[in-house]
Design an enzyme around this catalytic site. Sequence first.
Site, PDB file in Angstrom:
ATOM      1  N   ASP A  67       2.685  -4.796  12.782  1.00 29.61           N
ATOM      2  CA  ASP A  67       2.444  -3.967  13.784  1.00 29.61           C
ATOM      3  C   ASP A  67       1.004  -4.279  14.392  1.00 29.61           C
ATOM      4  O   ASP A  67       0.436  -5.577  13.951  1.00 29.61           O
ATOM      5  CB  ASP A  67       2.422  -2.639  13.088  1.00 29.61           C
ATOM      6  CG  ASP A  67       1.147  -2.458  11.877  1.00 29.61           C
ATOM      7  OD1 ASP A  67       0.573  -3.637  11.730  1.00 29.61           O
ATOM      8  OD2 ASP A  67       1.443  -1.458  11.018  1.00 29.61           O
TER       9      ASP A  67
ATOM     10  N   SER B 118      10.687  -7.553   8.850  1.00 26.62           N
ATOM     11  CA  SER B 118      10.924  -6.176   8.583  1.00 26.62           C
ATOM     12  C   SER B 118      11.260  -5.725   7.449  1.00 26.62           C
ATOM     13  O   SER B 118      11.196  -4.468   7.121  1.00 26.62           O
ATOM     14  CB  SER B 118      11.596  -5.552   9.654  1.00 26.62           C
ATOM     15  OG  SER B 118      11.389  -6.032  11.016  1.00 26.62           O
TER      16      SER B 118
ATOM     17  N   SER C  73      13.072  -0.823   4.138  1.00 28.17           N
ATOM     18  CA  SER C  73      12.332  -1.676   5.313  1.00 28.17           C
ATOM     19  C   SER C  73      11.192  -1.234   5.585  1.00 28.17           C
ATOM     20  O   SER C  73      10.734  -0.196   5.226  1.00 28.17           O
ATOM     21  CB  SER C  73      13.594  -1.726   6.441  1.00 28.17           C
ATOM     22  OG  SER C  73      13.771  -0.528   6.768  1.00 28.17           O
ATOM     23  N   TYR C  74      10.452  -2.025   6.620  1.00 26.65           N
ATOM     24  CA  TYR C  74       9.165  -1.590   6.986  1.00 26.65           C
ATOM     25  C   TYR C  74       8.958  -0.211   7.516  1.00 26.65           C
ATOM     26  O   TYR C  74       9.873   0.239   8.529  1.00 26.65           O
ATOM     27  CB  TYR C  74       8.497  -2.578   8.049  1.00 26.65           C
ATOM     28  CG  TYR C  74       7.246  -2.470   8.306  1.00 26.65           C
ATOM     29  CD1 TYR C  74       6.126  -2.868   7.357  1.00 26.65           C
ATOM     30  CD2 TYR C  74       6.668  -2.104   9.649  1.00 26.65           C
ATOM     31  CE1 TYR C  74       4.949  -2.653   7.736  1.00 26.65           C
ATOM     32  CE2 TYR C  74       5.399  -2.023   9.987  1.00 26.65           C
ATOM     33  CZ  TYR C  74       4.421  -2.372   8.846  1.00 26.65           C
ATOM     34  OH  TYR C  74       3.011  -2.255   9.087  1.00 26.65           O
ATOM     35  N   PRO C  75       8.176   0.525   6.714  1.00 31.33           N
ATOM     36  CA  PRO C  75       8.277   2.022   6.983  1.00 31.33           C
ATOM     37  C   PRO C  75       7.379   2.462   8.252  1.00 31.33           C
ATOM     38  O   PRO C  75       7.287   3.619   8.523  1.00 31.33           O
ATOM     39  CB  PRO C  75       7.450   2.720   5.742  1.00 31.33           C
ATOM     40  CG  PRO C  75       6.778   1.742   5.407  1.00 31.33           C
ATOM     41  CD  PRO C  75       7.160   0.171   5.615  1.00 31.33           C
TER      42      PRO C  75
END
Length: 862
Positions: free
Chosen positions: A119, A153, A335-337
Site C-alpha cells: 500500500d 496480497s 489476505s491483506y486486510p
Amino acid sequence: MKTVLMVAEKPSLAQSIAKILSRGNMSSRKGLNGACSVHEYTGSFIGQSAHFKMTSVCGHVMTLDFIGKYNSWDKVDPAELFSKAPTEKKEANPKLTMVKFLQVEGRGCDCIVLWLDCDKEGENICFEVLDAVLPVMNKPRSTERTIYRAKFSSITDTDICNAMNHLGEPNRNEALSVDARQELDLRIGCAFTRFQTKYFQGKYGNLDSSLISFGPCQTPTLGFCVERHDKIQSFKPETYWVLQAKVNPEKESSLTLDWDRVRVFDREIAQMFLNLTKMVKEAKVESVSKKEKVKQRPLALNTVEMLRVASAALGMGPQHAMQIAERLYTQGYISYPRTETTHYPENFDLKGCLRQQANNPYWAETVKALLSEGINRPRKGHDAGDHPPITPMKAATEAELGGDGWQLYEYITRHFIATVSADCKYLQTTISFSIGPERFTCIGKVVTSPGFTEIMPWHSIPLEESLPHCEKGDLFPIGEIKLLEKQTSPPDYLTEAELITLMEKHGIGTDASIPVHISNICQRNYVTVESGRRLKPTNLGIVLVHGYYKIDAELVLPTIRSAVEKQLNLIALGKANYHQVLEHTLDIFKRKFHYFVDSIAGMDELMEVSFSPLAATGKPLSRCGKCHRFMKYIQAKPSRLHCSHCDDTYSLPQNGTIKLYKELRCPLDDFELVLWSSGSRGKSYPLCPYCYNHPPFRDMKKGMGCNECTHPTCQHSLSMLGIGQCVECENGVLVLDSTSGPKWKMACNKCNVIVHFFENAHKVRVSPETCDLCDAALVDVDFNKAKSPLPGDETQHSGCVFCDPVFQDLVELKHAAMRHPMHRGGQGKRQGRGRGKGRRPGGRPNPKKPKDKMAALAAYFV
C-alpha cells in the site's frame, strides 16, 4: 554468487516468506538490534545462484519531526511551523537502531528485494529502507538493476512464489504522497495543537485533557459526532396518531393491518378517521398480489465494511479489530486486510479458497454443497486497483486463534462463502384491505430458497405470521380498531460503524488511518464510548467543535480535508506535483491559523460557559515560594499547581498522585515540596514545583524531581540520596526513597526499576562513603530488634547494597507498576545486582463482547 537482501515489514512476515521461498531449508539468527531476525538460504535469483538474507523492519524506519528548537513549545511561535520550521527524518524508534541494523545486513549485498506491505505506506517504507542500505551495498555495473519490489496480497505459497517470479519496482509517487500527508499533518496539527493547548490550559483548570489537539482528519471526525449530538439536543418530540386494525380470518386467529396513511399529526383528524372506520363491521379484500423477491448476497469484503461489522456486531473497536486482522494476515490466515476493493480479480481462485474450508464443522455442509453444485459468480463490486478483497487463506479452528481472533476470522470466512453462494429468494404476498374509506395493508414473506442466509443467518428473512388464503372481494370480520398515540423520537448517538461510513463517504482518512482517527478522539477525551459502541461527545469535544464553527467552519467540516485527500491521491498517481500541493495546502492553513488566533475570543466565550478558571479550580495543597500563599492542586489532566495570587502555573509529573511532602521547603526558592507517587507498588519521589519547571542547574532539564537534582547539600537531592548506577538502563541512578519505610526501596530516576530492601528497618540512610568494589554509596541500616535479619542480636549494619554478603539476601529487584495503562509494569525477581525480568506492557482490556454473536450481527444488519 550474488548476495540478495530481502526486507519485509514485520519480523513474523519475514519468517513466513523466507520459509516459503527456502522451502524450510534456511538458517536463522538474531540481528544486532535484538528485534529482527535474519533468515539465510541459497537459491536462484534471475537465473543466477544467489545467497539470500531475509530480514525485516518494524513498521516505519523513519519519522518526520521538526529540528532542534522547533520542538520546544515555549521558544517557538506556532505560526512559524507552517513554513520557517525545517523538518528532518529521524529514526522512528531509536532504541531499535534500525538504520544501523539495515546497514550491517546490507553491506556487501548486490541486490535488494522489498517485501513491504503493498500500500502507499509500504511504498514509503521501501524508500526509507533504500535510503539506509543503498550507500553500503555493492555498486552496480553500468545499467545493472539492483532494486526490486515484490507485490503480494497474502502469505500463501502460490502468492509469495508468484510475487518472487514477477518482481517490479517501488512506486516513488505513492511514497511521495505519504511524505506529503506526513508533513501536512505535522505542520498543521502541531501549530493548532500547541496554540490552543497553551491558550486554554493556561486559563481553565477542569478541561481534563492533557492535550487539546487539532488534526486535519481528527477534527472533522469529531465534528460528525458533535453534529449528531446537536441534532439530539435540538430535537423536539411531536405527538402523532396511528390507526391500527385487526381482522379475524378465523375464529381463533387475528391479523394486524398497517394503515396506508401511516400516521397523522392532528388528533381531531385522527379521531375522524377512527369514527369512520368504527362504523364498518367487516374489512374487504381489495387486492392480493404475490411477487418473488431477491435479497442479494454481499459484495466481497473490504476494510471499511470489516471495521463496521467488527464494531457494530462483534463489539471490537476499529483499531483493535485492525490489529487482530493484521495478526491474522501475518500468520497467513487471511489476505491483506487493507483494501478498498470489493471485486474479486478474474484470475482469483475462488474454488481453491473454498476447498480449504470444507472440513470446518461450522460450515462444512454448506461448502461441500457449493463445491458439488457449483459456485455462483460473485457480484461485481468496485475495483480500486489496490488489493483483492479480504478472504480466508487457510483453514483455522477456534482453539488456534482464540477469542477475538476467531470471531473476526469466522466473520471473514462466512462473508467469503456468502459471496459465492446463491441469493436468498422469497415470495412476498401483499393483501390490500378497505375498511370504509380507509385502506390497510398486510405483508407476508415465505422463503423459497435461503441461499447465502444459511451461512449468514443474521441476514435471514424473519419468520412472520402466515397470511390467510383469500381473493379479491373476500370479507373478514373486524376484531379491533383503535387509535394509538405515539411520539417521534430523536436519533441516537453515532455508532463507530456509522462514523466509519460517514468518514468513508466524505473522504476523511484512508482505510488504514480511519481507526487511528477514531481512537484519537477517544484518547483525547473528546468522546466517550457508550454501550453499543456509541460515541458520545464530552463537554470539551462539543465546545471545541462549536468554537471551530464559530470562527472558521472549514476547520471542522469534511470538505477541505476531502479536497486535500484528492490532491494527495493525484500525487500518488503522478498527476500532481508534490511541492506544489504541499505549498498550496500549507498556505491555505497558514491563513486559517492566523485568522483562528485573531478570533480565539469567540471560542473562549464558549469555554467560559463550560469550564472553570484556574483560580476557581482545585484544592489548596502547598505554599508558593514567592507569596507564601497556598497554591491550588488541579487534579484534572494535565495535573498542575496554580498560584492565583502570582498568577503562575506549575506543571507536575502526570499519571500519579500528588501530596504535600512533610511541609519541607526547597532550600533554593522556598517552595513547599510535594511528593509524586505512582502507587504502593510503584515509584515515588519529592519535587520542588518551581525547580521542576525552571531547572536551577545547567545539567538539569525541565521536568526533573529531587531524585535528579544535583544540589550538593539538600537532603532530598540525588547528591545525598543516590546509591549507585541502575542495574538495567545506562544513565539512571538508583535513589533511596526516604518515604518508603518500613517497606524500604530505592528506584531508578530514569527507568521503572525498583529495588526493595531492608523490610521492617527503623532507618535507612545513605552514607557519604562508597564501596571499594563497585563505587556505589554505602547504606547504614538500623533494624527492628525483634525482626532483625542480622546475625546474633545485631540491629545495625553498614555496607554496599550490591556487594555486601549480609545485605545480598535482603535485596529484591522489581519493575514499577505504573498507573498509566500503557505502562503496566511486571514483576521479576533476582537477588543482588542481577537483572529483573518484567512483563511486557499491556493495553486496555478489550470491551465485553455480546454473548450472542448472531443476535448482534442480526441487530447490525437490520
